[in-house]
Design a protein around this motif. Structure first.
Motif, mmCIF file in Angstrom:
data_model
loop_
_atom_site.group_PDB
_atom_site.id
_atom_site.type_symbol
_atom_site.label_atom_id
_atom_site.label_comp_id
_atom_site.label_asym_id
_atom_site.label_seq_id
_atom_site.Cartn_x
_atom_site.Cartn_y
_atom_site.Cartn_z
ATOM 1 N N LEU A 281 0.849 -1.192 0.000
ATOM 2 C CA LEU A 281 0.000 0.000 0.000
ATOM 3 C C LEU A 281 0.883 1.239 0.000
ATOM 4 O O LEU A 281 1.602 1.504 0.950
ATOM 5 C CB LEU A 281 -0.921 0.008 1.230
ATOM 6 C CG LEU A 281 -1.854 1.209 1.369
ATOM 7 C CD1 LEU A 281 -2.844 1.258 0.212
ATOM 8 C CD2 LEU A 281 -2.596 1.142 2.691
ATOM 9 N N ASP A 282 0.845 1.971 -1.112
ATOM 10 C CA ASP A 282 1.608 3.204 -1.266
ATOM 11 C C ASP A 282 0.882 4.319 -0.519
ATOM 12 O O ASP A 282 -0.348 4.329 -0.444
ATOM 13 C CB ASP A 282 1.716 3.524 -2.762
ATOM 14 C CG ASP A 282 2.679 4.628 -3.057
ATOM 15 O OD1 ASP A 282 2.250 5.793 -2.968
ATOM 16 O OD2 ASP A 282 3.840 4.344 -3.388
ATOM 17 N N ALA B 59 -3.863 9.028 0.676
ATOM 18 C CA ALA B 59 -3.803 10.484 0.494
ATOM 19 C C ALA B 59 -4.844 10.933 -0.529
ATOM 20 O O ALA B 59 -5.545 11.934 -0.318
ATOM 21 C CB ALA B 59 -2.404 10.902 0.059
ATOM 22 N N LEU B 60 -4.956 10.194 -1.633
ATOM 23 C CA LEU B 60 -5.957 10.538 -2.643
ATOM 24 C C LEU B 60 -7.367 10.356 -2.077
ATOM 25 O O LEU B 60 -8.243 11.187 -2.305
ATOM 26 C CB LEU B 60 -5.783 9.695 -3.908
ATOM 27 C CG LEU B 60 -6.811 9.939 -5.004
ATOM 28 C CD1 LEU B 60 -6.725 11.372 -5.515
ATOM 29 C CD2 LEU B 60 -6.649 8.953 -6.142
ATOM 30 N N ALA C 23 -15.487 4.818 -5.574
ATOM 31 C CA ALA C 23 -14.825 3.622 -5.043
ATOM 32 C C ALA C 23 -15.380 2.351 -5.690
ATOM 33 O O ALA C 23 -14.619 1.431 -6.021
ATOM 34 C CB ALA C 23 -14.977 3.565 -3.529
ATOM 35 N N ALA C 24 -16.685 2.304 -5.893
ATOM 36 C CA ALA C 24 -17.298 1.136 -6.535
ATOM 37 C C ALA C 24 -16.819 0.984 -7.979
ATOM 38 O O ALA C 24 -16.547 -0.133 -8.436
ATOM 39 C CB ALA C 24 -18.819 1.244 -6.481
ATOM 40 N N ALA C 25 -16.717 2.098 -8.695
ATOM 41 C CA ALA C 25 -16.224 2.047 -10.072
ATOM 42 C C ALA C 25 -14.775 1.558 -10.106
ATOM 43 O O ALA C 25 -14.403 0.751 -10.964
ATOM 44 C CB ALA C 25 -16.346 3.424 -10.733
ATOM 45 N N CYS C 26 -13.962 2.023 -9.159
ATOM 46 C CA CYS C 26 -12.559 1.578 -9.082
ATOM 47 C C CYS C 26 -12.476 0.096 -8.753
ATOM 48 O O CYS C 26 -11.675 -0.634 -9.341
ATOM 49 C CB CYS C 26 -11.794 2.387 -8.032
ATOM 50 S SG CYS C 26 -11.541 4.109 -8.488
ATOM 51 N N LEU C 27 -13.302 -0.362 -7.824
ATOM 52 C CA LEU C 27 -13.312 -1.771 -7.436
ATOM 53 C C LEU C 27 -13.719 -2.655 -8.612
ATOM 54 O O LEU C 27 -13.093 -3.690 -8.872
ATOM 55 C CB LEU C 27 -14.257 -1.979 -6.245
ATOM 56 C CG LEU C 27 -14.299 -3.372 -5.661
ATOM 57 C CD1 LEU C 27 -12.930 -3.776 -5.103
ATOM 58 C CD2 LEU C 27 -15.356 -3.445 -4.565
ATOM 59 N N MET D 156 0.537 -7.196 -5.405
ATOM 60 C CA MET D 156 -0.496 -6.217 -5.721
ATOM 61 C C MET D 156 -0.095 -4.913 -5.031
ATOM 62 O O MET D 156 -0.055 -4.835 -3.815
ATOM 63 C CB MET D 156 -1.858 -6.682 -5.213
ATOM 64 C CG MET D 156 -2.982 -5.723 -5.542
ATOM 65 S SD MET D 156 -4.585 -6.203 -4.852
ATOM 66 C CE MET D 156 -4.852 -7.795 -5.559
ATOM 67 N N ARG D 157 0.226 -3.908 -5.842
ATOM 68 C CA ARG D 157 0.604 -2.603 -5.300
ATOM 69 C C ARG D 157 -0.559 -1.645 -5.494
ATOM 70 O O ARG D 157 -1.021 -1.423 -6.613
ATOM 71 C CB ARG D 157 1.847 -2.078 -5.997
ATOM 72 C CG ARG D 157 2.279 -0.752 -5.434
ATOM 73 C CD ARG D 157 3.542 -0.255 -6.051
ATOM 74 N NE ARG D 157 3.815 1.052 -5.491
ATOM 75 C CZ ARG D 157 4.838 1.780 -5.824
ATOM 76 N NH1 ARG D 157 5.716 1.339 -6.683
ATOM 77 N NH2 ARG D 157 5.015 2.959 -5.288
ATOM 78 N N ILE D 158 -1.013 -1.072 -4.399
ATOM 79 C CA ILE D 158 -2.150 -0.160 -4.420
ATOM 80 C C ILE D 158 -1.627 1.256 -4.230
ATOM 81 O O ILE D 158 -0.958 1.549 -3.247
ATOM 82 C CB ILE D 158 -3.152 -0.523 -3.306
ATOM 83 C CG1 ILE D 158 -3.589 -1.975 -3.447
ATOM 84 C CG2 ILE D 158 -4.351 0.418 -3.344
ATOM 85 C CD1 ILE D 158 -4.286 -2.525 -2.228
ATOM 86 N N SER D 159 -1.931 2.124 -5.202
ATOM 87 C CA SER D 159 -1.505 3.518 -5.128
ATOM 88 C C SER D 159 -2.634 4.399 -5.638
ATOM 89 O O SER D 159 -3.697 3.902 -6.013
ATOM 90 C CB SER D 159 -0.234 3.739 -5.958
ATOM 91 O OG SER D 159 -0.538 3.703 -7.329
ATOM 92 N N ALA D 160 -2.407 5.686 -5.697
ATOM 93 C CA ALA D 160 -3.411 6.613 -6.210
ATOM 94 C C ALA D 160 -3.721 6.340 -7.679
ATOM 95 O O ALA D 160 -4.803 6.657 -8.163
ATOM 96 C CB ALA D 160 -2.940 8.050 -6.040
ATOM 97 N N ALA D 161 -2.777 5.729 -8.388
ATOM 98 C CA ALA D 161 -2.985 5.419 -9.794
ATOM 99 C C ALA D 161 -3.770 4.126 -9.977
ATOM 100 O O ALA D 161 -4.068 3.738 -11.097
ATOM 101 C CB ALA D 161 -1.642 5.321 -10.509
#
Length: 192
Positions: A13-14, A19-20, A37-41, A61-66
């Protein structure tokens, strides 16, 4: 960055992801935040579904703002067509969801999914469209200078930013979250 293992999958988790989320929670209503959030998921689950369908096992799995960046097991190079299917799965899922929500009379949910679809097709290295374009350019210029695809992609990213900023200027619709995301994406282009 915070890292931990979960069922054989390394999660990273970045700091940019929370922050975003914090930034968006200041500017979006709770309903808008949930739709985003639902659209991102949905987007990321579509990538994972295709990866599972082709028989690859994610190892990181790297989770970032991107968004999510996945690494899969195996050292074999993935054919471009297969890589393209994985990358297009996320935007396609959002596009189909946008159409479905629109037909169901839910324009806000449709807009959230359509926005995410379009954003992920932009030519930045950290988006699906930019990753696919970069892989295609590398394949096209395999025998030529290695830096040419990177420079071409960088020029396209800078041009896209210029068009977005010009559009916001002309329509006088400045969006702080979009400006922040553009700054983040452009900074990522120069990293390495």
């Amino acid at each position: 960055m915070v890292c931990f293992d979960l069922f054989g999958l390394r999660l990273a988790l970045d700091f940019t992801a929370p922050a975003l989320f914090a930034l968006l929670s200041m500017y979006l209503s709770p309903a808008e935040l949930c739709r985003t959030a639902a659209a991102c998921l949905l987007h990321e689950c579509a990538h994972l579904l295709v990866i599972a369908k082709i028989g690859r096992k994610p190892t990181l799995m790297r989770i970032s703002a991107a968004g999510l960046r996945l690494e899969t097991a195996g050292t074999a190079v993935m054919p471009l067509r297969l890589f393209a299917v994985i990358l297009i799965a996320g935007p396609l899922a959002n596009l189909l969801a946008a159409a479905g929500f629109y037909l169901l009379g839910m324009p806000e949910a449709a807009a959230a999914n359509l926005s995410l679809c379009c954003f992920n097709l932009l030519p930045f290295r950290s988006t699906d469209g930019g990753t696919l374009l970069g892989a295609y350019l590398e394949q096209c210029f395999l025998t030529r200078a290695a830096e040419l695809p990177r420079r071409l992609l960088l020029c396209m990213a800078i041009g896209t930013v210029a068009l977005i900023l010009f559009g916001m200027y002309r329509t006088d619709t400045w969006n702080i979250s979009l400006c922040g995301m553009i700054l983040f994406m452009l900074t990522a282009e120069f990293a390495d």
